[in-house]
Design an enzyme around this catalytic site. Structure first.
Site, PDB file in Angstrom:
ATOM      1  N   THR A   1      10.439  20.110  24.060  1.00  0.00           N
ATOM      2  CA  THR A   1      10.809  21.531  24.162  1.00  0.00           C
ATOM      3  C   THR A   1      11.924  21.733  25.197  1.00  0.00           C
ATOM      4  O   THR A   1      12.772  22.603  25.034  1.00  0.00           O
ATOM      5  CB  THR A   1       9.601  22.424  24.532  1.00  0.00           C
ATOM      6  OG1 THR A   1       9.037  21.947  25.748  1.00  0.00           O
ATOM      7  CG2 THR A   1       8.557  22.439  23.442  1.00  0.00           C
TER       8      THR A   1
ATOM      9  N   HIS B   1       4.605  10.218  12.509  1.00  0.00           N
ATOM     10  CA  HIS B   1       4.925  11.246  11.514  1.00  0.00           C
ATOM     11  C   HIS B   1       6.329  11.094  10.943  1.00  0.00           C
ATOM     12  O   HIS B   1       6.859  12.028  10.352  1.00  0.00           O
ATOM     13  CB  HIS B   1       4.743  12.641  12.133  1.00  0.00           C
ATOM     14  CG  HIS B   1       3.310  12.939  12.507  1.00  0.00           C
ATOM     15  ND1 HIS B   1       2.931  13.949  13.338  1.00  0.00           N
ATOM     16  CD2 HIS B   1       2.154  12.321  12.146  1.00  0.00           C
ATOM     17  CE1 HIS B   1       1.607  13.952  13.483  1.00  0.00           C
ATOM     18  NE2 HIS B   1       1.120  12.964  12.781  1.00  0.00           N
TER      19      HIS B   1
ATOM     20  N   PHE C   1       5.182  23.373  17.756  1.00  0.00           N
ATOM     21  CA  PHE C   1       4.565  24.093  16.639  1.00  0.00           C
ATOM     22  C   PHE C   1       3.851  25.351  17.109  1.00  0.00           C
ATOM     23  O   PHE C   1       3.961  26.398  16.499  1.00  0.00           O
ATOM     24  CB  PHE C   1       3.516  23.191  15.971  1.00  0.00           C
ATOM     25  CG  PHE C   1       4.078  22.310  14.890  1.00  0.00           C
ATOM     26  CD1 PHE C   1       5.367  22.462  14.434  1.00  0.00           C
ATOM     27  CD2 PHE C   1       3.278  21.337  14.314  1.00  0.00           C
ATOM     28  CE1 PHE C   1       5.874  21.653  13.431  1.00  0.00           C
ATOM     29  CE2 PHE C   1       3.764  20.525  13.311  1.00  0.00           C
ATOM     30  CZ  PHE C   1       5.066  20.678  12.868  1.00  0.00           C
ATOM     31  N   ARG C   2       3.085  25.198  18.199  1.00  0.00           N
ATOM     32  CA  ARG C   2       2.055  26.196  18.475  1.00  0.00           C
ATOM     33  C   ARG C   2       2.361  27.149  19.622  1.00  0.00           C
ATOM     34  O   ARG C   2       1.686  28.157  19.765  1.00  0.00           O
ATOM     35  CB  ARG C   2       0.709  25.495  18.713  1.00  0.00           C
ATOM     36  CG  ARG C   2       0.209  24.872  17.440  1.00  0.00           C
ATOM     37  CD  ARG C   2      -1.012  24.018  17.594  1.00  0.00           C
ATOM     38  NE  ARG C   2      -1.400  23.490  16.287  1.00  0.00           N
ATOM     39  CZ  ARG C   2      -0.824  22.441  15.693  1.00  0.00           C
ATOM     40  NH1 ARG C   2       0.145  21.775  16.301  1.00  0.00           N
ATOM     41  NH2 ARG C   2      -1.202  22.047  14.496  1.00  0.00           N
TER      42      ARG C   2
ATOM     43  N   CYS D   1      18.445  11.388  -5.964  1.00  0.00           N
ATOM     44  CA  CYS D   1      18.684  10.014  -5.521  1.00  0.00           C
ATOM     45  C   CYS D   1      19.874   9.414  -6.265  1.00  0.00           C
ATOM     46  O   CYS D   1      19.947   9.489  -7.501  1.00  0.00           O
ATOM     47  CB  CYS D   1      17.428   9.180  -5.777  1.00  0.00           C
ATOM     48  SG  CYS D   1      17.659   7.429  -5.447  1.00  0.00           S
TER      49      CYS D   1
ATOM     50  N   ILE E   1       9.480  13.692  15.433  1.00  0.00           N
ATOM     51  CA  ILE E   1      10.325  13.228  14.335  1.00  0.00           C
ATOM     52  C   ILE E   1      11.793  13.372  14.736  1.00  0.00           C
ATOM     53  O   ILE E   1      12.667  13.337  13.894  1.00  0.00           O
ATOM     54  CB  ILE E   1      10.019  14.056  13.067  1.00  0.00           C
ATOM     55  CG1 ILE E   1      10.140  15.566  13.344  1.00  0.00           C
ATOM     56  CG2 ILE E   1       8.600  13.743  12.567  1.00  0.00           C
ATOM     57  CD1 ILE E   1       9.921  16.443  12.122  1.00  0.00           C
ATOM     58  N   ASP E   2      12.041  13.548  16.055  1.00  0.00           N
ATOM     59  CA  ASP E   2      13.369  13.948  16.505  1.00  0.00           C
ATOM     60  C   ASP E   2      14.241  12.809  17.014  1.00  0.00           C
ATOM     61  O   ASP E   2      15.391  13.028  17.406  1.00  0.00           O
ATOM     62  CB  ASP E   2      13.255  15.043  17.593  1.00  0.00           C
ATOM     63  CG  ASP E   2      12.382  14.604  18.784  1.00  0.00           C
ATOM     64  OD1 ASP E   2      12.268  13.388  19.052  1.00  0.00           O
ATOM     65  OD2 ASP E   2      11.810  15.500  19.446  1.00  0.00           O
TER      66      ASP E   2
ATOM     67  N   SER F   1       1.373  17.219  24.251  1.00  0.00           N
ATOM     68  CA  SER F   1       0.719  17.343  22.943  1.00  0.00           C
ATOM     69  C   SER F   1      -0.531  18.206  23.071  1.00  0.00           C
ATOM     70  O   SER F   1      -1.288  18.066  24.037  1.00  0.00           O
ATOM     71  CB  SER F   1       0.342  15.975  22.392  1.00  0.00           C
ATOM     72  OG  SER F   1      -0.407  16.133  21.192  1.00  0.00           O
TER      73      SER F   1
ATOM     74  N   CYS G   1      18.416   6.412  -8.685  1.00  0.00           N
ATOM     75  CA  CYS G   1      17.539   6.606  -9.860  1.00  0.00           C
ATOM     76  C   CYS G   1      17.402   8.070 -10.271  1.00  0.00           C
ATOM     77  O   CYS G   1      16.698   8.368 -11.227  1.00  0.00           O
ATOM     78  CB  CYS G   1      16.156   6.015  -9.569  1.00  0.00           C
ATOM     79  SG  CYS G   1      15.199   7.023  -8.424  1.00  0.00           S
TER      80      CYS G   1
HETATM   81  P1  CNA Z   1       1.962  21.119  19.355  1.00  0.00           P
HETATM   82  O1  CNA Z   1       0.642  21.271  18.701  1.00  0.00           O
HETATM   83  O2  CNA Z   1       3.014  22.132  19.068  1.00  0.00           O
HETATM   84  O3  CNA Z   1       1.678  21.084  20.941  1.00  0.00           O
HETATM   85  C1  CNA Z   1       2.692  20.946  21.873  1.00  0.00           C
HETATM   86  C2  CNA Z   1       2.057  21.041  23.247  1.00  0.00           C
HETATM   87  O4  CNA Z   1       3.069  20.800  24.196  1.00  0.00           O
HETATM   88  C3  CNA Z   1       1.436  22.396  23.557  1.00  0.00           C
HETATM   89  O5  CNA Z   1       0.089  22.213  23.948  1.00  0.00           O
HETATM   90  C4  CNA Z   1       2.272  22.944  24.710  1.00  0.00           C
HETATM   91  O6  CNA Z   1       1.502  23.600  25.698  1.00  0.00           O
HETATM   92  C5  CNA Z   1       2.886  21.695  25.282  1.00  0.00           C
HETATM   93  N1  CNA Z   1       4.209  21.871  25.882  1.00  0.00           N
HETATM   94  C6  CNA Z   1       5.234  22.630  25.446  1.00  0.00           C
HETATM   95  N2  CNA Z   1       6.289  22.488  26.259  1.00  0.00           N
HETATM   96  C7  CNA Z   1       5.924  21.631  27.249  1.00  0.00           C
HETATM   97  C8  CNA Z   1       6.572  21.085  28.389  1.00  0.00           C
HETATM   98  N3  CNA Z   1       7.827  21.419  28.708  1.00  0.00           N
HETATM   99  N4  CNA Z   1       5.897  20.225  29.181  1.00  0.00           N
HETATM  100  C9  CNA Z   1       4.602  19.897  28.895  1.00  0.00           C
HETATM  101  N5  CNA Z   1       3.942  20.385  27.834  1.00  0.00           N
HETATM  102  C10 CNA Z   1       4.591  21.225  27.011  1.00  0.00           C
HETATM  103  O7  CNA Z   1       2.594  19.692  19.091  1.00  0.00           O
HETATM  104  P2  CNA Z   1       1.880  18.291  18.867  1.00  0.00           P
HETATM  105  O8  CNA Z   1       2.962  17.292  18.923  1.00  0.00           O
HETATM  106  O9  CNA Z   1       0.671  18.120  19.662  1.00  0.00           O
HETATM  107  O10 CNA Z   1       1.404  18.477  17.346  1.00  0.00           O
HETATM  108  C11 CNA Z   1       1.671  17.596  16.462  1.00  0.00           C
HETATM  109  C12 CNA Z   1       2.761  17.995  15.457  1.00  0.00           C
HETATM  110  C13 CNA Z   1       3.952  18.730  15.994  1.00  0.00           C
HETATM  111  C14 CNA Z   1       3.331  16.733  14.924  1.00  0.00           C
HETATM  112  O11 CNA Z   1       3.107  16.706  13.544  1.00  0.00           O
HETATM  113  C15 CNA Z   1       4.854  16.756  15.178  1.00  0.00           C
HETATM  114  O12 CNA Z   1       5.518  16.090  14.148  1.00  0.00           O
HETATM  115  C16 CNA Z   1       5.169  18.190  15.207  1.00  0.00           C
HETATM  116  N6  CNA Z   1       6.435  18.625  15.818  1.00  0.00           N
HETATM  117  C17 CNA Z   1       7.381  17.742  16.261  1.00  0.00           C
HETATM  118  C18 CNA Z   1       8.555  18.199  16.835  1.00  0.00           C
HETATM  119  C19 CNA Z   1       9.591  17.201  17.325  1.00  0.00           C
HETATM  120  O13 CNA Z   1       9.784  16.147  16.709  1.00  0.00           O
HETATM  121  N7  CNA Z   1      10.259  17.492  18.452  1.00  0.00           N
HETATM  122  C20 CNA Z   1       8.780  19.571  16.978  1.00  0.00           C
HETATM  123  C21 CNA Z   1       7.788  20.456  16.496  1.00  0.00           C
HETATM  124  C22 CNA Z   1       6.633  19.980  15.929  1.00  0.00           C
END
Ligand code: CNA
Length: 268
Positions: free
Chosen positions: A39, A133, A46-47, A165, A115-116, A206, A168
Site C-alpha cells: 500500500t 496467487h 482489498f479490505r 491467443c 501479484i505486483d 496481511s 491457438c
Molecule cells: P488484505 O486482506 O487486503 O489485507 C491487507 C492488510 O494489510 C490489512 O489487514 C491492512 O490493515 C494491512 N495494511 C495496509 N497497509 C499497511 C501498511 N502500510 N503496513 C502494514 N499493514 C498494512 O490483503 P491480503 O494480502 O491479506 O489478502 C489476500 C489477497 C489480497 C490476495 O489474494 C492478494 O492477491 C490480494 N491483493 C494483492 C495486491 C498486490 O499484489 N499488491 C493488492 C490488492 C490485493
C-alpha cells in the site's frame, strides 16, 4: 493514497528490538507478505477503506464469470490496457528492507499473496519468491497454456477489443488466481515446505483471512517457529503470534533491517 506513516511508538520500538534478537538467532527465516506490504507503493489492498473491493466487483474476479462472460473479459482487458494499478508502482521501504534481509543472508524465501512483482523489483531472488496467487506481469492462454509477458500482448494489441491467443485462438487470462481457481500446486507445496521447516516467520501486511495462503504462518507456528506479525490492523492469528506490531510496514521493516545490520556488524 498510501497508508502508513504513523510514527513508531516506544512500545513498538521495544518489540522491534526483540524481533531483531529473534532474527539474529534464527537459521531459517521466511517472510510472508500480503497486499499491506504494497500500500505504501500506492497499490490499494482489498479490505482497507478505498481498497480494491470498493472499486471493483469481486464477481468479475471469479473464474466462472470470467469464462462465461465476454463482457467481464472486456472489462478485464480495459483494466489491463489502463494499467493504472501496477504499471508504475515501485518497491517501498518494506520491500527494500525484505530484500536487504536476503542480501545479509538472513532470508530463505518470501511467500507472497501479492501479484505486483515488487519483491523481485526490490532485488529478492525471483526463484526464492513463492507467488501463491500468480503475477500480473504474465498472461496465460487457457487452452494451450502458452504464457507470455503482459507487456508484449499490450504492445501487439493496443485496440479496445479483447485479444485471443496468437498460437491457438484460445482465451487469454492474467496469470493470477481468480476466485474458484486452485493455487499453483508446486508453488504451494514448496511454500508449505518452507513454512514448516523455518524457525522464524514474519507476516508483513496481511489480514490473514484468505486461505490456503493464511495457513503458512499457522504451519510455521505449529512446527515450532517463532511468529511475528507486522500489520496495521488485528488479524485472527494475533493470539498465537510471539510478537504483534500494529504499525506501518515500511518504517517497521526498515528499523528491523537496521537493527539486524548493527547486530551483524557487532555495533549493537
Ligand atoms: P488484505 O486482506 O487486503 O489485507 C491487507 C492488510 O494489510 C490489512 O489487514 C491492512 O490493515 C494491512 N495494511 C495496509 N497497509 C499497511 C501498511 N502500510 N503496513 C502494514 N499493514 C498494512 O490483503 P491480503 O494480502 O491479506 O489478502 C489476500 C489477497 C489480497 C490476495 O489474494 C492478494 O492477491 C490480494 N491483493 C494483492 C495486491 C498486490 O499484489 N499488491 C493488492 C490488492 C490485493
Amino acid at each position: 493514497m498510501p497508508q502508513g506513516g504513523k510514527m513508531i511508538e516506544r512500545a513498538a520500538e521495544e518489540k522491534i528490538a526483540r524481533v531483531v534478537d529473534m532474527i539474529a538467532q534464527a537459521k531459517n527465516i521466511v517472510v510472508f507478505t500480503g497486499a499491506g506490504v504494497s500500500t505504501e507503493s500506492g497499490i490499494p489492498d482489498f479490505r482497507s477503506p478505498g481498497g480494491i473491493w470498493t472499486r471493483f466487483d469481486p464477481e468479475d474476479f471469479t473464474i466462472d464469470r470470467f469464462l462465461s462472460s465476454p463482457e467481464t473479459r472486456l472489462k478485464q482487458w480495459r483494466f489491463l490496457l489502463a494499467g493504472d494499478l501496477f504499471k508504475d508502482a515501485l518497491p517501498n521501504a518494506a520491500h527494500t528492507a525484505i530484500a536487504g534481509l536476503e542480501a545479509l543472508g538472513k532470508l530463505n524465501c518470501v511467500i507472497t499473496q501479492n501479484i505486483d512483482n515488487l519483491h523481485q523489483k526490490a532485488g529478492n531472488n525471483p526463484s526464492h519468491v513463492y507467488e501463491l496467487h500468480g503475477n500480473m506481469k504474465w498472461i496465460r492462454c487457457l487452452d494451450c497454456g502458452a504464457r507470455r509477458p503482459l507487456e508484449e500482448i499490450l504492445l501487439e494489441n493496443a485496440s479496445a477489443s479483447v485479444p485471443a491467443c496468437g498460437h491457438c485462438g484460445g482465451i487469454l487470462k492474467p496469470d493470477v488466481i481468480f476466485f474458484g481457481e486452485a493455487l499453483p500446486e508446486e508453488t504451494l507445496a514448496e511454500a508449505t515446505r518452507q513454512a514448516v521447516c523455518c524457525d522464524f516467520l514474519i507476516v508483513v501486511g496481511s489480514s490473514l483471512v484468505v486461505y490456503p495462503a493464511a495457513y503458512m504462518p499457522l504451519y510455521a507456528k505449529q512446527a515450532g517457529a517463532k511468529l511475528v506479525i507486522v500489520n496495521l490492523t488485528p488479524t485472527p492469528a494475533d493470539q498465537i503470534a510471539d510478537i504483534v506490531i500494529n504499525a506501518a510496514a515500511g518504517e517497521v521493516m526498515e528499523q528491523i533491517l537496521q537493527g539486524v545490520k548493527e547486530r551483524i556488524s557487532g555495533c549493537a
